[in-house]
Enzyme design. Structure first.
Site, PDB file in Angstrom:
ATOM      1  N   HIS A   1      44.669 -27.392  80.925  1.00  0.00           N
ATOM      2  CA  HIS A   1      45.169 -27.208  79.567  1.00  0.00           C
ATOM      3  C   HIS A   1      46.527 -27.874  79.403  1.00  0.00           C
ATOM      4  O   HIS A   1      47.429 -27.658  80.205  1.00  0.00           O
ATOM      5  CB  HIS A   1      45.255 -25.714  79.250  1.00  0.00           C
ATOM      6  CG  HIS A   1      45.574 -25.419  77.843  1.00  0.00           C
ATOM      7  ND1 HIS A   1      46.400 -24.396  77.482  1.00  0.00           N
ATOM      8  CD2 HIS A   1      45.183 -26.006  76.680  1.00  0.00           C
ATOM      9  CE1 HIS A   1      46.507 -24.356  76.168  1.00  0.00           C
ATOM     10  NE2 HIS A   1      45.773 -25.326  75.660  1.00  0.00           N
TER      11      HIS A   1
ATOM     12  N   ASP B   1      46.551 -50.190  74.254  1.00  0.00           N
ATOM     13  CA  ASP B   1      46.155 -51.575  74.041  1.00  0.00           C
ATOM     14  C   ASP B   1      46.536 -52.402  75.269  1.00  0.00           C
ATOM     15  O   ASP B   1      47.129 -51.883  76.222  1.00  0.00           O
ATOM     16  CB  ASP B   1      46.773 -52.126  72.750  1.00  0.00           C
ATOM     17  CG  ASP B   1      48.301 -52.080  72.726  1.00  0.00           C
ATOM     18  OD1 ASP B   1      48.953 -52.240  73.786  1.00  0.00           O
ATOM     19  OD2 ASP B   1      48.858 -51.894  71.629  1.00  0.00           O
TER      20      ASP B   1
ATOM     21  N   TYR C   1      50.258 -51.428  68.257  1.00  0.00           N
ATOM     22  CA  TYR C   1      50.403 -49.964  68.259  1.00  0.00           C
ATOM     23  C   TYR C   1      49.087 -49.209  68.392  1.00  0.00           C
ATOM     24  O   TYR C   1      48.987 -48.058  67.969  1.00  0.00           O
ATOM     25  CB  TYR C   1      51.183 -49.495  67.023  1.00  0.00           C
ATOM     26  CG  TYR C   1      52.503 -50.197  66.884  1.00  0.00           C
ATOM     27  CD1 TYR C   1      53.562 -49.899  67.743  1.00  0.00           C
ATOM     28  CD2 TYR C   1      52.696 -51.194  65.927  1.00  0.00           C
ATOM     29  CE1 TYR C   1      54.779 -50.563  67.645  1.00  0.00           C
ATOM     30  CE2 TYR C   1      53.909 -51.864  65.818  1.00  0.00           C
ATOM     31  CZ  TYR C   1      54.942 -51.538  66.683  1.00  0.00           C
ATOM     32  OH  TYR C   1      56.139 -52.193  66.583  1.00  0.00           O
ATOM     33  N   ALA C   2      48.088 -49.829  68.991  1.00  0.00           N
ATOM     34  CA  ALA C   2      46.794 -49.170  69.214  1.00  0.00           C
ATOM     35  C   ALA C   2      46.876 -48.383  70.521  1.00  0.00           C
ATOM     36  O   ALA C   2      46.320 -48.773  71.550  1.00  0.00           O
ATOM     37  CB  ALA C   2      45.666 -50.195  69.249  1.00  0.00           C
ATOM     38  N   ASN C   3      47.614 -47.292  70.468  1.00  0.00           N
ATOM     39  CA  ASN C   3      47.858 -46.438  71.628  1.00  0.00           C
ATOM     40  C   ASN C   3      47.791 -44.985  71.187  1.00  0.00           C
ATOM     41  O   ASN C   3      48.197 -44.655  70.077  1.00  0.00           O
ATOM     42  CB  ASN C   3      49.257 -46.704  72.217  1.00  0.00           C
ATOM     43  CG  ASN C   3      49.506 -48.167  72.486  1.00  0.00           C
ATOM     44  OD1 ASN C   3      48.845 -48.768  73.316  1.00  0.00           O
ATOM     45  ND2 ASN C   3      50.456 -48.749  71.771  1.00  0.00           N
TER      46      ASN C   3
ATOM     47  N   HIS D   1      57.470 -45.601  68.808  1.00  0.00           N
ATOM     48  CA  HIS D   1      56.767 -46.321  69.876  1.00  0.00           C
ATOM     49  C   HIS D   1      57.529 -46.205  71.197  1.00  0.00           C
ATOM     50  O   HIS D   1      56.919 -46.049  72.259  1.00  0.00           O
ATOM     51  CB  HIS D   1      56.578 -47.786  69.480  1.00  0.00           C
ATOM     52  CG  HIS D   1      55.741 -48.561  70.437  1.00  0.00           C
ATOM     53  ND1 HIS D   1      54.439 -48.232  70.734  1.00  0.00           N
ATOM     54  CD2 HIS D   1      56.016 -49.665  71.174  1.00  0.00           C
ATOM     55  CE1 HIS D   1      53.948 -49.094  71.601  1.00  0.00           C
ATOM     56  NE2 HIS D   1      54.889 -49.976  71.887  1.00  0.00           N
TER      57      HIS D   1
END
EC number: 5.4.99.62
Length: 139
Positions: free
Chosen positions: A20, A28, A128-130, A106
């Site tokens: 948990h 990316d 920013y594809a994270n 970021h």
């Protein structure tokens, strides 16, 4: 042979060991990966595999209760941002819980990856594809 959707043994092992609030990151191709985090590099070439395809498979195996996104994704990558939000809404229905989505800078997101159990590198070549995913419990 495993019958389920997730066939990658490294990702499967990491998810099975999560407790948990433990976290994993999907990033990316350009996201720096901390030296102490387990690196799972799936990138083959530009766009393969895509960030969204990896997110879709990981979230079918992992119970999610929280997600962290870079606030910059809103203005710089609205398509991926909308796809993430759609995936999270669908996941809430499937899991029967609410998923908290927090937006952080970021730079803070990159620092936060140091606490991830693993960082999965995709072939995604859009900014920013994270995402950092926080594990929930199934009970």
């Amino acid at each position: 042979m495993k019958k389920g959707v997730l066939l990658n043994s490294e990702i499967s092992a990491v998810i099975s060991q999560l407790g948990h609030t433990d976290q994993i990151t999907i990033g990316d191709a350009g996201l720096p990966i901390p030296s102490l985090a387990q690196r799972i590099d799936l990138a083959l070439t530009q766009g393969i595999p895509s960030f969204i395809s990896v997110l879709n498979v990981v979230t079918q195996e992992m119970q999610i209760e929280a997600a962290f996104l870079a606030e910059e994704i809103i203005g710089h990558n609205p398509l991926i941002h909308q796809l993430i939000l759609t995936q999270i809404k669908e996941l809430e229905k499937q899991q029967g819980n609410s998923i908290t989505v927090d937006y952080i800078s970021h730079n803070v997101l990159k620092e936060k990856t140091k606490h991830s159990r693993a960082v999965i590198r995709t072939g995604e070549h859009s900014p920013y594809a994270n995402i950092i995913l926080g594990a929930g419990v199934t009970f």
